[in-house]
Design a protein around this motif. Structure first.
Motif, short mmCIF file in Angstrom:
data_model
loop_
_atom_site.label_atom_id
_atom_site.label_comp_id
_atom_site.label_asym_id
_atom_site.label_seq_id
_atom_site.Cartn_x
_atom_site.Cartn_y
_atom_site.Cartn_z
N MET A 1 111.85 61.06 -3.83
CA MET A 1 111.71 60.52 -5.15
C MET A 1 111.64 59.01 -5.05
O MET A 1 112.32 58.40 -4.26
N SER A 2 110.82 58.40 -5.91
CA SER A 2 110.71 56.96 -5.89
C SER A 2 111.98 56.34 -6.45
O SER A 2 112.70 56.96 -7.22
N GLY A 3 112.22 55.11 -6.07
CA GLY A 3 113.44 54.42 -6.51
C GLY A 3 113.51 54.26 -8.01
O GLY A 3 114.55 54.46 -8.62
N ALA A 4 112.39 53.90 -8.64
CA ALA A 4 112.37 53.69 -10.08
C ALA A 4 112.60 55.02 -10.81
O ALA A 4 113.32 55.07 -11.82
N GLY A 5 111.98 56.09 -10.33
CA GLY A 5 112.15 57.40 -10.96
C GLY A 5 113.59 57.86 -10.87
O GLY A 5 114.16 58.38 -11.82
N LYS A 6 114.18 57.69 -9.70
CA LYS A 6 115.58 58.09 -9.50
C LYS A 6 116.50 57.28 -10.40
O LYS A 6 117.42 57.82 -11.00
N TYR A 83 96.22 58.64 3.49
CA TYR A 83 97.45 58.97 2.79
C TYR A 83 98.62 58.15 3.36
O TYR A 83 99.44 57.61 2.62
N ASP A 84 98.69 58.09 4.67
CA ASP A 84 99.78 57.34 5.31
C ASP A 84 99.63 55.83 5.09
O ASP A 84 100.61 55.09 5.13
N GLY A 85 98.40 55.40 4.84
CA GLY A 85 98.15 53.97 4.62
C GLY A 85 98.49 53.51 3.20
O GLY A 85 98.55 52.31 2.93
N ILE A 86 98.71 54.46 2.33
CA ILE A 86 99.05 54.08 0.95
C ILE A 86 100.47 53.52 0.93
O ILE A 86 101.41 54.13 1.42
N GLU A 87 100.59 52.35 0.37
CA GLU A 87 101.90 51.74 0.25
C GLU A 87 102.20 51.54 -1.24
O GLU A 87 101.50 50.80 -1.92
N ILE A 88 103.18 52.24 -1.70
CA ILE A 88 103.56 52.13 -3.11
C ILE A 88 104.56 50.98 -3.22
O ILE A 88 105.60 50.98 -2.57
N PRO A 89 104.21 50.00 -4.03
CA PRO A 89 105.11 48.84 -4.14
C PRO A 89 106.42 49.22 -4.81
O PRO A 89 106.47 50.09 -5.66
N LYS A 90 107.47 48.56 -4.39
CA LYS A 90 108.79 48.77 -4.97
C LYS A 90 108.80 48.16 -6.37
O LYS A 90 108.27 47.09 -6.60
#
Length: 168
Positions: A1-6, A83-90
């Motif tokens: 889960m992403s930090g913002a979602g959590k 897919y592995d190259g995708i970086e979701i910003p914090k």
């Protein structure tokens, strides 16, 4: 889960636990307000439930081997690399620090308004009790008894008589 979602799920969960729904329900007087309150509570529960289920689940890991067998290794490797190259910003919360002081100030203002409202309610209850007492006694009360409880009225009448003002 992403930090913002959590974080959103945690905040919603804590908010749901800290709301005294029963205490607020006891303060509601009118039937229309009860209906609106029930609608608000139901909407809150629905949103809270959606947050709990939607954002609390970790996504299923992708089974790359399964796709390699069906599609082919080159294409799957290309997708895996992308897919592995995708970086979701914090997510960095810059809004909450701006509004937290305003919210705290509103809470202080709310407490002051609540205290003032309670004082006014107390004053009005005393006034209602006095009027009910007066209503009960009015048929047997003399003018002197009334003036004893309301000296400002006696003073007004005395001033009108002294100044020869008889109301016409």
């Amino acid at each position: 889960m992403s930090g913002a979602g959590k974080k959103a799920v945690d905040v919603a969960f804590k908010a749901g636990k800290s709301i005294d729904w029963d205490g607020m329900a006891k303060l509601i007087v009118s039937e229309e307000a009860r209906k609106e309150f029930a609608t608000l509570r139901r909407a809150f529960d629905e949103v809270n439930s959606a947050l709990q289920t939607k954002f609390s689940l970790e996504p299923e890991p992708i089974d790359w081997e399964y796709y390699r067998k069906g599609i082919g290794s080159r294409l799957v490797d290309m997708y895996k690399e992308a897919y592995d190259g995708i970086e979701i910003p914090k997510y960095v919360d810059t809004v909450t620090p701006q509004y937290k002081p305003k919210f705290e100030a509103l809470l202080v203002e709310l407490k002051e308004a609540e205290e003032q409202s309670l004082k006014e309610s107390e004053r009005l209850e005393k006034e209602i009790a006095e009027v009910q007492e007066l209503k009960r006694k009015i048929s047997t009360m003399t003018a002197d008894e009334y003036f004893e409880k309301h000296p400002e009225v006696k003073k007004k009448f005395d001033d009108e008589i002294r100044n020869d003002y008889w109301g016409y």
